[in-house]
Design an enzyme around this catalytic site. Structure first.
Site, PDB file in Angstrom:
ATOM      1  N   HIS A  21       0.838  -1.191   0.000  1.00 43.45           N
ATOM      2  CA  HIS A  21       0.000   0.000   0.000  1.00 43.45           C
ATOM      3  C   HIS A  21       0.880   1.251   0.000  1.00 43.45           C
ATOM      4  O   HIS A  21       0.701   2.155  -0.816  1.00 43.45           O
ATOM      5  CB  HIS A  21      -0.919  -0.005   1.223  1.00 43.45           C
ATOM      6  CG  HIS A  21      -1.531   1.334   1.528  1.00 43.45           C
ATOM      7  ND1 HIS A  21      -2.497   1.903   0.731  1.00 43.45           N
ATOM      8  CD2 HIS A  21      -1.296   2.224   2.527  1.00 43.45           C
ATOM      9  CE1 HIS A  21      -2.831   3.091   1.234  1.00 43.45           C
ATOM     10  NE2 HIS A  21      -2.106   3.310   2.319  1.00 43.45           N
TER      11      HIS A  21
ATOM     12  N   ASP B 222       6.643  22.456 -25.997  1.00 38.79           N
ATOM     13  CA  ASP B 222       6.605  21.081 -25.482  1.00 38.79           C
ATOM     14  C   ASP B 222       7.642  20.983 -24.378  1.00 38.79           C
ATOM     15  O   ASP B 222       8.296  21.973 -24.045  1.00 38.79           O
ATOM     16  CB  ASP B 222       6.925  20.074 -26.603  1.00 38.79           C
ATOM     17  CG  ASP B 222       6.378  18.677 -26.287  1.00 38.79           C
ATOM     18  OD1 ASP B 222       6.529  18.240 -25.129  1.00 38.79           O
ATOM     19  OD2 ASP B 222       5.792  18.040 -27.176  1.00 38.79           O
TER      20      ASP B 222
ATOM     21  N   TRP C 168       7.035  -0.063   3.995  1.00 36.50           N
ATOM     22  CA  TRP C 168       7.480   0.689   2.813  1.00 36.50           C
ATOM     23  C   TRP C 168       8.860   1.288   3.018  1.00 36.50           C
ATOM     24  O   TRP C 168       9.540   1.656   2.071  1.00 36.50           O
ATOM     25  CB  TRP C 168       6.471   1.772   2.429  1.00 36.50           C
ATOM     26  CG  TRP C 168       6.666   3.097   3.100  1.00 36.50           C
ATOM     27  CD1 TRP C 168       6.166   3.478   4.305  1.00 36.50           C
ATOM     28  CD2 TRP C 168       7.420   4.213   2.625  1.00 36.50           C
ATOM     29  NE1 TRP C 168       6.568   4.755   4.603  1.00 36.50           N
ATOM     30  CE2 TRP C 168       7.344   5.237   3.585  1.00 36.50           C
ATOM     31  CE3 TRP C 168       8.157   4.464   1.474  1.00 36.50           C
ATOM     32  CZ2 TRP C 168       7.973   6.469   3.448  1.00 36.50           C
ATOM     33  CZ3 TRP C 168       8.789   5.700   1.341  1.00 36.50           C
ATOM     34  CH2 TRP C 168       8.693   6.679   2.317  1.00 36.50           C
TER      35      TRP C 168
ATOM     36  N   SER D  16      13.022   6.417 -13.850  1.00 35.59           N
ATOM     37  CA  SER D  16      11.913   7.168 -14.438  1.00 35.59           C
ATOM     38  C   SER D  16      11.777   8.539 -13.788  1.00 35.59           C
ATOM     39  O   SER D  16      11.662   9.562 -14.478  1.00 35.59           O
ATOM     40  CB  SER D  16      10.622   6.360 -14.282  1.00 35.59           C
ATOM     41  OG  SER D  16       9.504   7.191 -14.397  1.00 35.59           O
ATOM     42  N   SER D  17      11.810   8.583 -12.447  1.00 33.94           N
ATOM     43  CA  SER D  17      11.665   9.872 -11.762  1.00 33.94           C
ATOM     44  C   SER D  17      12.807  10.807 -12.101  1.00 33.94           C
ATOM     45  O   SER D  17      12.604  12.007 -12.278  1.00 33.94           O
ATOM     46  CB  SER D  17      11.669   9.702 -10.245  1.00 33.94           C
ATOM     47  OG  SER D  17      10.674   8.851  -9.843  1.00 33.94           O
TER      48      SER D  17
ATOM     49  N   HIS E  96      13.369  11.884   3.808  1.00 33.09           N
ATOM     50  CA  HIS E  96      12.751  13.143   4.187  1.00 33.09           C
ATOM     51  C   HIS E  96      12.573  14.093   3.001  1.00 33.09           C
ATOM     52  O   HIS E  96      11.476  14.604   2.792  1.00 33.09           O
ATOM     53  CB  HIS E  96      13.402  13.833   5.381  1.00 33.09           C
ATOM     54  CG  HIS E  96      12.492  14.902   5.863  1.00 33.09           C
ATOM     55  ND1 HIS E  96      11.481  14.663   6.746  1.00 33.09           N
ATOM     56  CD2 HIS E  96      12.341  16.174   5.450  1.00 33.09           C
ATOM     57  CE1 HIS E  96      10.767  15.763   6.885  1.00 33.09           C
ATOM     58  NE2 HIS E  96      11.271  16.695   6.106  1.00 33.09           N
TER      59      HIS E  96
ATOM     60  N   GLU F 262      12.095  13.171   0.152  1.00 35.01           N
ATOM     61  CA  GLU F 262      11.011  12.515  -0.590  1.00 35.01           C
ATOM     62  C   GLU F 262       9.637  13.015  -0.130  1.00 35.01           C
ATOM     63  O   GLU F 262       8.750  13.230  -0.952  1.00 35.01           O
ATOM     64  CB  GLU F 262      11.112  10.997  -0.420  1.00 35.01           C
ATOM     65  CG  GLU F 262       9.901  10.192  -0.868  1.00 35.01           C
ATOM     66  CD  GLU F 262       9.690  10.175  -2.364  1.00 35.01           C
ATOM     67  OE1 GLU F 262      10.610  10.582  -3.109  1.00 35.01           O
ATOM     68  OE2 GLU F 262       8.602   9.759  -2.797  1.00 35.01           O
TER      69      GLU F 262
ATOM     70  N   TYR G 102       8.912  15.887   0.872  1.00 32.54           N
ATOM     71  CA  TYR G 102       8.683  17.213   0.290  1.00 32.54           C
ATOM     72  C   TYR G 102       8.471  17.135  -1.207  1.00 32.54           C
ATOM     73  O   TYR G 102       7.760  17.966  -1.777  1.00 32.54           O
ATOM     74  CB  TYR G 102       9.824  18.163   0.656  1.00 32.54           C
ATOM     75  CG  TYR G 102       9.782  18.479   2.129  1.00 32.54           C
ATOM     76  CD1 TYR G 102       8.550  18.565   2.772  1.00 32.54           C
ATOM     77  CD2 TYR G 102      10.914  18.644   2.879  1.00 32.54           C
ATOM     78  CE1 TYR G 102       8.462  18.813   4.117  1.00 32.54           C
ATOM     79  CE2 TYR G 102      10.833  18.894   4.241  1.00 32.54           C
ATOM     80  CZ  TYR G 102       9.602  18.978   4.852  1.00 32.54           C
ATOM     81  OH  TYR G 102       9.513  19.215   6.189  1.00 32.54           O
TER      82      TYR G 102
ATOM     83  N   SER H 274      -1.393  27.317  -4.716  1.00 38.40           N
ATOM     84  CA  SER H 274      -1.029  28.722  -4.940  1.00 38.40           C
ATOM     85  C   SER H 274      -1.560  29.239  -6.269  1.00 38.40           C
ATOM     86  O   SER H 274      -1.643  30.454  -6.474  1.00 38.40           O
ATOM     87  CB  SER H 274       0.490  28.893  -4.911  1.00 38.40           C
ATOM     88  OG  SER H 274       1.013  28.398  -3.719  1.00 38.40           O
TER      89      SER H 274
ATOM     90  N   HIS I 145      15.230  12.775  12.410  1.00 30.62           N
ATOM     91  CA  HIS I 145      14.047  12.876  13.272  1.00 30.62           C
ATOM     92  C   HIS I 145      13.165  11.635  13.143  1.00 30.62           C
ATOM     93  O   HIS I 145      12.258  11.458  13.936  1.00 30.62           O
ATOM     94  CB  HIS I 145      13.245  14.168  13.021  1.00 30.62           C
ATOM     95  CG  HIS I 145      12.693  14.307  11.645  1.00 30.62           C
ATOM     96  ND1 HIS I 145      12.420  15.513  11.071  1.00 30.62           N
ATOM     97  CD2 HIS I 145      12.368  13.398  10.707  1.00 30.62           C
ATOM     98  CE1 HIS I 145      11.946  15.350   9.865  1.00 30.62           C
ATOM     99  NE2 HIS I 145      11.904  14.073   9.617  1.00 30.62           N
ATOM    100  N   HIS I 146      13.464  10.782  12.168  1.00 27.85           N
ATOM    101  CA  HIS I 146      12.762   9.499  12.073  1.00 27.85           C
ATOM    102  C   HIS I 146      13.441   8.448  12.946  1.00 27.85           C
ATOM    103  O   HIS I 146      12.981   7.313  13.012  1.00 27.85           O
ATOM    104  CB  HIS I 146      12.752   9.002  10.625  1.00 27.85           C
ATOM    105  CG  HIS I 146      12.047   9.936   9.697  1.00 27.85           C
ATOM    106  ND1 HIS I 146      10.704   9.839   9.424  1.00 27.85           N
ATOM    107  CD2 HIS I 146      12.488  11.005   8.999  1.00 27.85           C
ATOM    108  CE1 HIS I 146      10.363  10.800   8.589  1.00 27.85           C
ATOM    109  NE2 HIS I 146      11.422  11.527   8.322  1.00 27.85           N
TER     110      HIS I 146
ATOM    111  N   THR J  27       7.014  26.989   6.254  1.00 25.80           N
ATOM    112  CA  THR J  27       5.695  26.416   6.000  1.00 25.80           C
ATOM    113  C   THR J  27       4.618  27.357   6.516  1.00 25.80           C
ATOM    114  O   THR J  27       3.580  27.559   5.871  1.00 25.80           O
ATOM    115  CB  THR J  27       5.573  25.035   6.664  1.00 25.80           C
ATOM    116  OG1 THR J  27       6.762  24.302   6.405  1.00 25.80           O
ATOM    117  CG2 THR J  27       4.387  24.277   6.115  1.00 25.80           C
TER     118      THR J  27
ATOM    119  N   LYS K 272       3.949  30.109   4.156  1.00 25.64           N
ATOM    120  CA  LYS K 272       3.080  29.727   3.052  1.00 25.64           C
ATOM    121  C   LYS K 272       1.612  29.777   3.462  1.00 25.64           C
ATOM    122  O   LYS K 272       0.772  30.353   2.771  1.00 25.64           O
ATOM    123  CB  LYS K 272       3.427  28.317   2.579  1.00 25.64           C
ATOM    124  CG  LYS K 272       4.743  28.287   1.851  1.00 25.64           C
ATOM    125  CD  LYS K 272       4.982  26.942   1.246  1.00 25.64           C
ATOM    126  CE  LYS K 272       5.857  27.043   0.051  1.00 25.64           C
ATOM    127  NZ  LYS K 272       5.256  27.709  -1.080  1.00 25.64           N
TER     128      LYS K 272
ATOM    129  N   ARG L  59       1.558   0.765  15.163  1.00 26.59           N
ATOM    130  CA  ARG L  59       1.248   0.634  13.736  1.00 26.59           C
ATOM    131  C   ARG L  59       1.783  -0.694  13.214  1.00 26.59           C
ATOM    132  O   ARG L  59       2.559  -1.363  13.873  1.00 26.59           O
ATOM    133  CB  ARG L  59       1.860   1.810  12.960  1.00 26.59           C
ATOM    134  CG  ARG L  59       3.355   1.864  13.017  1.00 26.59           C
ATOM    135  CD  ARG L  59       3.904   3.150  12.426  1.00 26.59           C
ATOM    136  NE  ARG L  59       3.955   3.118  10.975  1.00 26.59           N
ATOM    137  CZ  ARG L  59       4.873   3.769  10.236  1.00 26.59           C
ATOM    138  NH1 ARG L  59       5.812   4.487  10.840  1.00 26.59           N
ATOM    139  NH2 ARG L  59       4.867   3.706   8.934  1.00 26.59           N
TER     140      ARG L  59
HETATM  141 CU   LIG Z   1      11.125  13.433   7.904  1.00 28.95          CU
END
Ligand SMILES: [Cu+2]
Lengths: 220, 525
Positions: free
Chosen positions: B69, B98, B138, B166-167, B250, B252, B254, B265, B299-300, B325, B328, B447
């Site tokens: 998932h 293009d 994941w 690809s990315s 991390h 990722e 963002y 925006s 922080h993870h 943030t 924004k 979890r």
């Molecule tokens: Cu993080």
């Protein structure tokens, strides 16, 4: 006519610019791929400097050489502090050994040398080479926990059913962190038989009746 | 000359296309398909968790569901959706004919179905009873993903490599397009914020996707070629894996939110009928968020035993992110202030985004505090946090963008009744689904576990109802998209939204947008 030629010029220009930028970006990508690998040695250095993860330095300062032991005699023992040192040892899954310390805790003064025996027994039916990885908790004590002798310095080789007594000689340095009252030395032993290259001596060289003896050599 | 030819007919059009609009459509359709696949996996999770005890699946299969998932939603649904929006909109927003590298564009899309067929094949095999799909979460921490991983892990590794390539190609294309193909007069500080956020996202992708590739390559060699990067027995360290993974991970997160910031925006000024408040500060805020994202990864990992100085550093850096943030969110609110607002569906989703993303931001701030994180770590509080930022954040941003630009793409207004129903159902159910997770998490429900104590039963029943409701609501989105895609609906004008013409070049081209736009560059005032 001129307009068309101009248009072509612009197209070629754009293409050249594009290619230049693409190459730069691809170089950044390759650099970052390399950076992922560079994190491995960086992390090693970082852990050894900070004692992160309770990692012990087994190469230079952390491992006290026998030549230096004389110098250790000059160490003053700080009797004003008493630290409890706990021991934990076990075999990782997949290694059918019994590994345990003779005692689970001793008390020492910083500077005092101590000897603790560990026992290893190969419970499996085959010869096994294993390696014990030490770790210190809390981690910031790792840099002040010095071992003069330890079975973790080399790989351990036990024949099927063989039992062995293995001494660990250690001391805590005088500047051992003041906030630590109890420190734990933990060993986890891993089976590295497969990772050890076994060299068979050539038959025609040996007349001494030692054929079949093997020399174990670490391949990694 | 073939310069103004239309598209080829049939399947060939889609296989060989180098047209940015076609490729955008392909990305968006692929992402929608993956959104439903990931959703089905989530439904299995919620069915199992509806009642305490084990009813529907066994724990190992449950682990495969949570793992796949996450992977499918992150790499299959959200990221390709953003690339799809970028393909459609960036050339039209900067007045380019293009994307800069059209053939690479085709290739970077077609790698994705290949990558996900490989990953999906292991799920299908597992469902049919042959072996296990990836089951290590994941985040695929070693040694779960190395020493103890199922055989399908190698499929997973190849698949991650392909989606990474690809990315990266997609990101390179975006950067080159924005740098080299802007219409004369379109200076960097005149670019719409969606273009800015995507430019910064593209740099993040280029910087961290190779690190992810490095991590899975190390896993591969640990598994099969005798290296010991993450294996303590050989002198490696499993914690090293977490450092490498989160150095990618991390930034990722963002990558998955910045383009949504850009979409919102674009939408809020249109429906507030006021220019975006603090445009320059928005650009700088986005850039600072991206830069800070490289120095917060641990922080993870507070509970892995970081040195005190390290924990403090990562805690303060993480908290620092709330400043840009906050800028924004403040700017979005200030844009609406005294605007003459209307509440069309894209605006509704954008408003829900601002409110719900902010809730996710606050729970993130709570998680950033080291001592408190020890309680929250690995509980449903974390699950609540990242679903608020990724579902009601990233995904709502995508919904908002799709509703905003769908009339431009198709030339017809979406079915407003269905779209409104989609909005209200999604918003109500998403909160029913994720809000109670904060409470069960604070109360200690871990979890990634298929069973739980009895005291969590009532909350989990409601959470599952929210989950099924949210899942079913997405069928409304499918219906809206299919209807509009077939050209059924009220024809729209070129500017589509009242006064939109002055907010972006995309509203100056005809509706539906012709196959080729801006073959000659527009004049920028
Ligand atoms: Cu993080």
């Amino acid at each position: 006519m001129t307009q068309e030629a101009e248009g072509q010029d612009v197209t070629e220009n754009v293409e050249a610019n594009n290619n230049k930028l693409v190459i730069r970006l691809v170089v950044i990508c390759l650099g970052m791929f390399g950076f992922a690998y560079a994190l491995v040695p960086l992390y090693e250095v970082f852990c050894e400097v900070t004692g992160l993860n309770g990692r012990m330095d087994l190469t230079a300062g952390g491992r006290v050489r026998v030549e230096d032991v004389a110098e250790l005699d000059n160490i003053t023992i700080d009797t004003s502090r008493t630290i409890t040192v706990e021991f934990v040892a076990d075999a990782a899954p997949g290694l059918n050994w019994r590994l345990e310390p003779e005692t689970t805790r001793v008390t020492v003064h910083p500077g005092e040398m101590k000897l603790v025996n560990f026992y290893a027994e190969n419970l499996s039916g085959k010869d096994i080479v294993a390696r014990a990885v030490p770790s210190i908790s809390p981690g910031h004590g790792a840099g002040y926990f010095k071992k003069t002798q330890c079975f973790c310095f080399d790989e351990m080789s036990l024949a099927a059913g063989q039992k062995e007594e293995m001494p660990v000689v250690f001391h805590l340095t005088e500047d051992f962190p003041k906030d630590i009252r109890t420190v734990t030395l933990a060993y986890k032993a891993f089976d590295i038989t497969d990772k050890v290259k076994v060299i068979e001596p050539a038959n025609d060289v040996s007349d001494s009746g030692e054929t079949g003896d093997t020399v174990a050599q670490v391949a990694w | 000359m073939g310069e103004h030819h239309g598209p080829d007919k049939g399947i060939k059009r889609w296989l060989y296309t180098t047209n940015h609009k076609d490729i955008g459509t392909l990305y968006l359709c692929f992402s929608l398909a993956m959104f439903f696949l990931g959703g089905i996996l989530a439904m299995v999770i919620r069915a199992e968790l509806m009642y305490p005890g084990l009813q529907v699946v066994d724990p190992d299969f449950f682990n495969q569901m949570t793992t796949c998932h996450g992977l499918v939603m992150v790499f299959g649904a959200i990221m390709p959706a953003f690339v799809g929006l970028a393909n459609w909109m960036i050339p039209m927003m900067i007045g380019a004919p293009d994307m800069a590298l059209p053939r690479m564009n085709n290739w970077s899309f077609w790698l994705l179905p290949v990558a996900f067929s490989i990953l999906t094949s292991s799920i299908i095999m597992s469902t049919l009873g042959f072996g296990q799909a990836p089951n290590f979460g994941w985040t695929f921490y070693a040694p779960l993903s190395t020493t103890y991983a199922p055989a399908s892990t190698d499929f997973f590794i190849v698949s991650v490599h392909l989606m990474g390539i690809s990315s990266i190609m997609g990101a390179i294309n975006v950067v080159v397009t924005i740098f080299n193909l802007r219409a004369p007069g379109m200076t960097l500080m005149k670019m719409p914020l969606f273009v800015w956020t995507w430019l910064i996202t593209a740099f993040l992708l280029i910087a961290v996707m190779p690190v992810l590739a490095g991590a899975v390559t190390m896993m591969l060699t640990d598994r099969h070629f005798g290296t010991s990067f993450f294996d303590a027995a050989g002198g490696g360290d499993p914690v090293l894996f977490q450092h490498i993974f989160w150095f990618f991970g991390h930034p990722e997160v963002y990558i998955m939110i910045l383009p949504s910031f850009g979409v919102v925006s674009a939408i809020i000024p249109t429906f507030s009928r006021k220019p975006l408040f603090g445009y320059a500060s928005m650009v700088y805020a986005t850039a600072s968020i991206a830069l800070l994202s490289f120095v917060v990864w641990a922080h993870h990992m507070f509970t892995t035993g970081l040195p005190l100085a390290g924990a403090l550093f990562f805690m303060y850096m993480t908290m620092l992110i709330s400043i840009p943030t906050g800028v924004k969110v403040f700017n979005w609110v200030a844009t609406m202030w005294r605007g003459s607002m209307t509440f069309e569906v894209p605006m509704k989703f954008a408003l829900a985004f601002v409110i719900l993303f902010t809730i996710g931001g606050f729970s993130g701030l709570m998680l950033a505090m080291t001592p408190i994180d020890y309680q929250y770590h690995e509980t449903y509080f974390v699950v609540a946090h990242f679903h608020y930022v990724l579902v009601s954040g990233a995904a709502f941003g995508i919904f908002a963008g799709v509703y905003y630009w769908l009339p431009k793409w198709t030339g017809v207004m979406y079915n407003e009744k269905l779209a409104n129903a989609h909005f209200w159902c999604s918003t109500i159910f998403v909160n029913l689904l994720f809000f109670p997770m904060h409470f069960v998490g604070l109360a200690g429900m871990p979890r990634r576990i298929p069973d739980y104590s009895w005291q969590f039963a009532d909350f989990n029943w409601w959470i599952s109802i929210g989950g099924f409701g949210f899942g079913l609501s997405q069928l409304l989105l499918l219906a809206v998209v299919i209807q509009a895609g077939r050209g059924k609906g009220k024809k729209v004008s070129d500017e589509v939204w009242e006064g939109a013409e002055k907010w972006g070049l995309e509203w100056t081209v005809p509706s539906p947008a012709p196959y080729h736009t801006f073959s000659t560059p527009p004049v920028i005032k």
